[in-house]
Design a protein around this motif. Structure first.
Motif, mmCIF file in Angstrom:
data_model
loop_
_atom_site.group_PDB
_atom_site.id
_atom_site.type_symbol
_atom_site.label_atom_id
_atom_site.label_comp_id
_atom_site.label_asym_id
_atom_site.label_seq_id
_atom_site.Cartn_x
_atom_site.Cartn_y
_atom_site.Cartn_z
ATOM 1 N N ILE A 254 0.871 -1.175 0.000
ATOM 2 C CA ILE A 254 0.000 0.000 0.000
ATOM 3 C C ILE A 254 0.907 1.223 0.000
ATOM 4 O O ILE A 254 1.290 1.737 1.055
ATOM 5 C CB ILE A 254 -0.938 0.013 1.227
ATOM 6 N N PRO A 255 1.293 1.702 -1.178
ATOM 7 C CA PRO A 255 2.207 2.848 -1.224
ATOM 8 C C PRO A 255 1.502 4.136 -0.842
ATOM 9 O O PRO A 255 0.274 4.230 -0.880
ATOM 10 C CB PRO A 255 2.657 2.866 -2.694
ATOM 11 N N ALA A 256 2.280 5.117 -0.464
ATOM 12 C CA ALA A 256 1.762 6.448 -0.142
ATOM 13 C C ALA A 256 2.854 7.467 -0.414
ATOM 14 O O ALA A 256 4.038 7.184 -0.217
ATOM 15 C CB ALA A 256 1.313 6.528 1.312
ATOM 16 N N GLN A 257 2.441 8.633 -0.873
ATOM 17 C CA GLN A 257 3.394 9.689 -1.185
ATOM 18 C C GLN A 257 3.477 10.656 -0.013
ATOM 19 O O GLN A 257 2.559 11.432 0.236
ATOM 20 C CB GLN A 257 2.969 10.429 -2.456
ATOM 21 N N ASP A 258 4.572 10.595 0.752
ATOM 22 C CA ASP A 258 4.838 11.552 1.800
ATOM 23 C C ASP A 258 5.712 12.667 1.247
ATOM 24 O O ASP A 258 6.391 12.496 0.231
ATOM 25 C CB ASP A 258 5.554 10.865 2.976
#
Length: 366
Positions: A254-258
């Motif tokens: 589950i990728p996420a862009q921080d």
């Protein structure tokens, strides 16, 4: 992406801007699908019509096809018709036969019209129409639930669930505790039917994350909710508290862009063009140490290990790292144990020989 690249001639940079990803991510995705990636793709002789037809064949709506090709709904529809495309009916065809009795029970149990229709796989408009035809008011009076004198069996719990009742009402009607209801529904392989989540958190995803990290805090961090909310939803779903991750569960990504990841990608891109760390730091207005730390990942022979260590320095827990990178938790823990733990000394520290002689001499003098 493949259609836009091959037919419309969209470049990797154009696709990256459209999908909010880097050009390398787009390139990898296209190669994974067997698409021949061209640095300077050429559109087909009739790019708009061909592209629209291929996108429409992929079951995209006319609105979506037009948006991707830079046209309004009316223009896209006209182009498709001129191309000889047989247009689909708008919306999904309604089911001819709906089990109205099965639709009424969850509605009377307290579920919304939309949730009641979802149980049968129909839209809210269809569910509302069938409920009105069956004489069910839009806002039915709450059912008075009477707890039995003697608790009912586990089979009654399963039967009520199949009839469309929520877990809370099943507990009232059977005289059983919430944990009893959840436990026996889980044994029967039935998903928990709980109140719709106001936060929009998918219960299945939440449970899947928890089973792979065995930590409610890491689960909460991945899904951007509080640890208390994660625990409450795990309890509602009937998930038992785990001492260790499920060894048979496949990795979950589950990728996420921080913000730090976007900065990291910018540093990667500049480093790939040959810029030095000091130049990158000056242009991005960040410390040189941060740039060199990111460039170590770019130059490291094991990029996965380097990214794990970098994410740890950014404050991510091992469970969050595993889900964000699509790795098993034990692999992340092994890397962190290998590179961040201090080596243990097999023998105690001893003083220098001169200090030892002075100490013995002092004892002898005494």
């Amino acid at each position: 992406m493949a259609v836009l690249h091959e037919s419309a001639g969209y470049s990797l940079d154009c696709l990256a801007n459209l999908y909010g990803e880097t050009a390398e991510v787009i390139r990898s995705a296209l190669l994974a699908e067997g698409v021949e990636v061209d640095a300077h793709p050429r559109p087909s002789p009739d790019p708009i019509a061909v592209t629209m037809e291929r996108l429409y064949d992929l079951k995209l709506s006319i609105d979506r096809v037009g948006w991707l090709c830079g046209h309004s709904y009316g223009e896209a529809r006209k182009i498709l018709l001129n191309k000889g495309v047989q247009l689909r009916q708008r919306g999904r065809p309604l089911e001819r036969e709906v089990d109205v009795a099965r639709l009424v029970k969850p509605r009377k149990s307290g579920l919304s019209i939309e949730a009641s229709g979802r149980e049968l796989g129909i839209f809210r408009h269809t569910a509302r129409k069938r409920l009105l035809n069956a004489g069910v008011p839009q806002r039915p009076k709450p059912t008075i639930l009477v707890r039995p004198k003697t608790p009912l069996s586990a089979s009654a719990v399963v039967d009520l669930h199949l009839q469309g009742y929520k877990n809370y009402h099943i507990g009232k009607l059977t005289g059983r505790s919430p944990s009893f209801v959840q436990r026996h529904l889980a044994r029967a392989g039935l998903p928990a039917r709980v109140k719709p989540d106001s936060l929009g958190i998918d219960t299945g995803t939440l449970v899947a994350v928890y089973q792979r990290v065995a930590s409610s805090q890491a689960t909460a961090d991945v899904l951007h909710i509080s640890a208390g909310a994660a625990l409450a939803r795990l309890w509602e779903s009937g998930q038992d508290i785990l001492d260790a991750p499920d060894p048979d569960a496949a990795p979950l990504h589950i990728p996420a862009q921080d913000p730090w990841q976007r900065r990291q990608q910018e540093i990667f891109a500049r480093a790939a063009k040959g810029q030095r760390a000091s130049e990158i730091a000056a242009e991005l207005q960040v410390p040189v140490a941060d740039v060199t730390a990111v460039m170590r990942i770019y130059q490291h022979r094991d990029r996965t290990t380097a990214e794990i260590l970098y994410r740890r320095t950014q404050g991510e827990s091992p469970g969050v790292i595993a889900i964000r990178m699509g790795l098993r938790l034990d692999r992340v823990n092994d890397v962190l144990a290998k590179y961040t733990s201090r080596p243990r000394r097999s023998t105690p520290l001893t003083k220098p020989p001169t200090q030892q002689r002075n100490r013995h001499a002092h004892r002898h003098h005494r």
